[in-house]
Design a protein around this motif. Structure first.
Motif, short mmCIF file in Angstrom:
data_model
loop_
_atom_site.label_atom_id
_atom_site.label_comp_id
_atom_site.label_asym_id
_atom_site.label_seq_id
_atom_site.Cartn_x
_atom_site.Cartn_y
_atom_site.Cartn_z
N LEU A 37 0.82 -1.21 0.00
CA LEU A 37 0.00 0.00 0.00
C LEU A 37 0.85 1.26 0.00
N SER A 38 2.11 1.12 0.39
CA SER A 38 3.06 2.24 0.37
C SER A 38 3.97 2.05 -0.83
N PRO A 39 4.20 3.09 -1.63
CA PRO A 39 5.07 2.94 -2.82
C PRO A 39 6.43 2.39 -2.44
N LEU A 40 6.89 1.39 -3.19
CA LEU A 40 8.15 0.73 -2.88
C LEU A 40 9.34 1.69 -3.02
N GLN A 41 9.28 2.52 -4.03
CA GLN A 41 10.36 3.47 -4.28
C GLN A 41 10.18 4.70 -3.41
N PRO A 42 11.19 5.09 -2.64
CA PRO A 42 11.01 6.23 -1.73
C PRO A 42 10.81 7.54 -2.49
N GLU A 43 10.03 8.43 -1.90
CA GLU A 43 9.76 9.74 -2.49
C GLU A 43 9.98 10.82 -1.45
N PHE A 44 10.61 11.92 -1.84
CA PHE A 44 10.87 12.99 -0.87
C PHE A 44 10.63 14.38 -1.44
N ARG A 45 10.36 14.50 -2.74
CA ARG A 45 10.30 15.79 -3.39
C ARG A 45 8.97 16.49 -3.17
N ARG A 46 9.04 17.79 -2.95
CA ARG A 46 7.84 18.60 -2.81
C ARG A 46 7.04 18.55 -4.11
N GLY A 47 5.76 18.44 -3.97
CA GLY A 47 4.90 18.32 -5.14
C GLY A 47 4.53 16.89 -5.42
N MET A 48 5.42 15.96 -5.07
CA MET A 48 5.14 14.55 -5.28
C MET A 48 4.44 13.93 -4.08
N LEU A 49 4.57 14.55 -2.91
CA LEU A 49 4.03 14.03 -1.66
C LEU A 49 2.87 14.89 -1.16
N THR A 67 -6.82 3.92 5.18
CA THR A 67 -6.72 4.99 4.17
C THR A 67 -6.49 4.47 2.76
N LYS A 68 -6.29 3.14 2.63
CA LYS A 68 -6.04 2.48 1.35
C LYS A 68 -4.82 3.07 0.61
N GLY A 69 -3.90 3.62 1.39
CA GLY A 69 -2.66 4.14 0.81
C GLY A 69 -2.84 5.39 -0.03
N ARG A 70 -3.95 6.11 0.16
CA ARG A 70 -4.23 7.27 -0.70
C ARG A 70 -3.35 8.47 -0.41
N TYR A 71 -2.72 8.52 0.76
CA TYR A 71 -2.03 9.75 1.17
C TYR A 71 -0.51 9.66 1.08
N TYR A 72 0.00 8.68 0.37
CA TYR A 72 1.45 8.57 0.23
C TYR A 72 1.98 9.53 -0.84
N VAL A 73 1.40 9.51 -2.02
CA VAL A 73 1.85 10.41 -3.09
C VAL A 73 0.66 11.15 -3.68
N ARG A 74 0.90 12.40 -4.04
CA ARG A 74 -0.17 13.20 -4.66
C ARG A 74 -0.12 13.15 -6.18
N ARG A 75 0.97 12.59 -6.70
CA ARG A 75 1.07 12.32 -8.13
C ARG A 75 2.13 11.24 -8.34
N THR A 76 1.97 10.45 -9.38
CA THR A 76 2.91 9.34 -9.64
C THR A 76 3.89 9.67 -10.75
N ASP A 77 3.65 10.73 -11.50
CA ASP A 77 4.50 11.10 -12.62
C ASP A 77 5.18 12.43 -12.31
N ASP A 78 6.53 12.45 -12.32
CA ASP A 78 7.23 13.70 -12.03
C ASP A 78 7.52 14.52 -13.28
N GLY A 79 7.00 14.08 -14.41
CA GLY A 79 7.09 14.86 -15.62
C GLY A 79 8.39 14.74 -16.39
N ILE A 80 9.28 13.86 -15.97
CA ILE A 80 10.56 13.67 -16.65
C ILE A 80 10.58 12.28 -17.27
N ALA A 81 10.89 12.23 -18.57
CA ALA A 81 10.87 10.95 -19.29
C ALA A 81 12.01 10.03 -18.88
N GLU A 82 13.15 10.58 -18.51
CA GLU A 82 14.32 9.80 -18.14
C GLU A 82 14.00 8.91 -16.94
N PRO A 83 14.32 7.59 -16.99
CA PRO A 83 14.03 6.70 -15.85
C PRO A 83 14.72 7.16 -14.56
#
Length: 552
Positions: free
Chosen positions: A415-427, A480-496
């Motif tokens: 329910l929590s994204p496996l890849q860590p996220e820390f950037r403003r706008g993504m959380l 919460t069904k994991g809804r509050y971990y990330v506010r978006r899944t795409d950071d807008g950059i094509a590079e992996p």
């Protein structure tokens, strides 16, 4: 507002953000404060990183903690308490150390994406900062005791000396600290281990006296209440994993060629720090029992007195005090440069997110030292057990919450994204999963600690903190069904974001705000420009002109 005025406001906001970002870039002491540690900076081998990280646990407080528990509850209870705490610290520290080393982020950045949210983790940053100045004060007090014994300095002056001497050592971050820790560790190990080996070899009866010591609060029999009270004090050190991660985030990428050395370094310098810590606590009990007849019980929690008694048995009297003082001073320097460094990172993290202004890490080095000096002058050493027993409830609640989110919510419940996220706008700003679990665990355990739920439950407060955090964290994720971990899944950059080995990508792109190159994991697309922006520029963007909108 007219279209022209709106455009002008956006332009002004952008100009302000660029000015703030430029100031941050010019900050020569940054050492990748607040952000992902790039591959280009991480040039150390796994063993150098591990040695540097382990050098930070050279503190003498373990000897005091062990002595205090042993004198109060007896050797049997003390050893069991130390072992229980060590197991809990190792288990909870493992997932945190792995994430820090694998994704090259510190514990605050891990916490943001592991249940707390972008602003929610400010609470835990303050807790960690408190840990660093509490233990800085404890180590400074121990050094002042050594300077008083060896040089006759009054304690107030010793406190000031122990505080001020670390400033030039901590200024330049990882580059200077790695050299300091690597070169001083052999001397420190020799001075710590030699007297213990000599005492056991020359007088085996010391082991019998040590094992048979009953303590002042009982008959020496092992009982649950005494074990848990002792374990609660030891568990105040659970937040030490944050300082270990401040070094482990500089681990090189994990590959097939280095995976054995990589894992060895991560386990040894991550959760493995507690093995050495537990041994030091047990040695503290041993030395306290040894010197109690010579110096008296009042002095035995003081490491300078413990090692003075041990050195006195194995060498000429004229060498005893100088060597004891050297050991204390080396230990204090090794740990307090780490306390000052890690504390400055935690304070800067909190301040920058709340105010959206980056003042520079050195400002908070001084802030942390000021808090520590105030505690020393207030004679915190005399009520050490009470401070650590209370603090451990908050630290346990935080670390267990984050470790559970990684181990259970990410890998089991998914329910929590496996890849860590820390950037403003993504959380999301606040994630109720971690915040609710932490508040519930720390609040109830503190109430128990202060006898608000009865005297019978008081010794169980650290257990309550761990159990409540472990249960409520996955429960909140399910609710919460994991809804509050990330506010978006795409950071807008094509590079992996990750390379083929699963490591953070080393591809660099230029931030259009501060005009500096940063590696892929530190960047997101900009909402107002066809360009990318780095995490620190996002943190200092007061108008939110570059922050991506919510999509989930």
């Amino acid at each position: 507002m007219s279209t022209t005025e709106s455009r002008q406001a956006t332009t002004d906001a952008t100009a302000t953000a660029e000015a703030v970002a430029d100031q941050a870039v010019k900050e020569t002491l940054e050492d990748y404060t607040l952000r992902f540690a790039p591959r280009s900076y991480r040039r150390w081998t796994p063993m150098v990183v591990a040695t540097t990280a382990l050098g930070g646990i050279a503190y003498m407080a373990d000897f005091s903690i062990g002595a205090g528990i042993g004198l109060a509850h007896g050797t049997g209870n003390a050893l069991v308490a130390i072992a229980v705490a060590a197991v809990v610290i190792f288990i909870t520290g493992f997932p945190l150390a792995y994430y820090g080393a694998r994704y090259n982020i510190d514990l605050d950045l891990i916490t943001r994406g592991s249940g707390f949210g972008y602003y929610g983790s400010v609470i835990t940053s303050i807790i960690f900062a408190s840990f660093t100045f509490i233990f800085f004060a404890l180590e400074g007090a121990i050094m002042a005791q050594g300077l008083k014994l060896g040089l006759g300095l009054p304690l107030w002056l010793g406190y000031a000396v122990s505080t001020l001497m670390v400033i030039p050592l901590v200024i330049y971050g990882m580059k200077a600290l790695s050299k300091l820790q690597v070169w001083t560790t052999p001397v420190w190990l020799l001075l710590m281990v030699a007297p213990l080996v000599y005492l056991v070899a020359s007088d085996p009866g010391t082991v019998d006296r040590f094992l048979g010591y009953a303590g002042t609060n009982g008959d020496g029999a092992v009982n649950t209440a005494s074990v848990l009270l002792g374990a609660g004090v030891c568990l105040s050190l659970i937040a030490q994993i944050g300082e270990q991660i401040d070094y482990l985030r500089f681990m090189p990428p994990k590959t097939q060629a280095n995976k054995r050395a990589w894992w060895t370094a991560v386990v040894m310098a991550g959760p493995g720090w507690v093995v050495l810590g537990a041994l030091k606590q047990a040695i503290g009990v041993f030395l306290a029992v040894y010197v109690i007849a010579e110096v008296g019980p009042a002095a035995t929690p003081e490491p300078i007195q413990q090692f003075r008694g041990a050195f006195d048995a194995m060498m000429p009297s004229w060498m005893v005090i100088p060597l004891a003082v050297v050991l204390v001073v080396i230990s204090q320097i090794k740990i307090n440069v780490t306390n000052a460094y890690s504390g400055s990172l935690a304070w800067t993290n909190s301040f920058t997110r709340v105010t959206k202004r980056y003042p520079g890490r050195m400002v908070f080095v001084l802030v942390n030292l000021a808090f520590a000096l105030a505690l020393m002058e207030a004679d915190m050493f005399s009520f050490l057990g009470g401070i650590l027993g209370f603090y451990s409830n908050c630290a346990i609640a935080w670390v267990v919450t984050v470790a559970t989110d990684i181990g259970v919510n990410k890998y089991v419940l998914k329910l929590s994204p496996l890849q860590p996220e820390f950037r403003r706008g993504m959380l999301h700003a606040v994630n109720p999963v971690g915040v609710v679990a932490f508040v519930a665990a720390s609040g109830l355990s503190i109430a128990m600690y202060f006898h608000l739920l009865g005297d019978t439950l008081q010794p169980y407060s650290p257990v309550a903190a761990a159990v409540i955090a472990f249960v409520v964290t996955p429960l909140m994720a399910v609710v919460t069904k994991g809804r509050y971990y990330v506010r978006r899944t795409d950071d807008g950059i094509a590079e992996p974001l990750l390379d083929t080995d699963g490591n953070p990508s080393g591809v660099t792109l230029d931030c259009h705000v501060c005009h500096q190159p940063y590696e892929r994991p530190d960047l997101t697309a900009c909402v107002t420009h066809a360009a990318v922006v780095c995490s620190l520029c996002l943190s200092t963007d007061k108008a939110g002109a570059h922050v991506l909108p919510v999509t989930v």
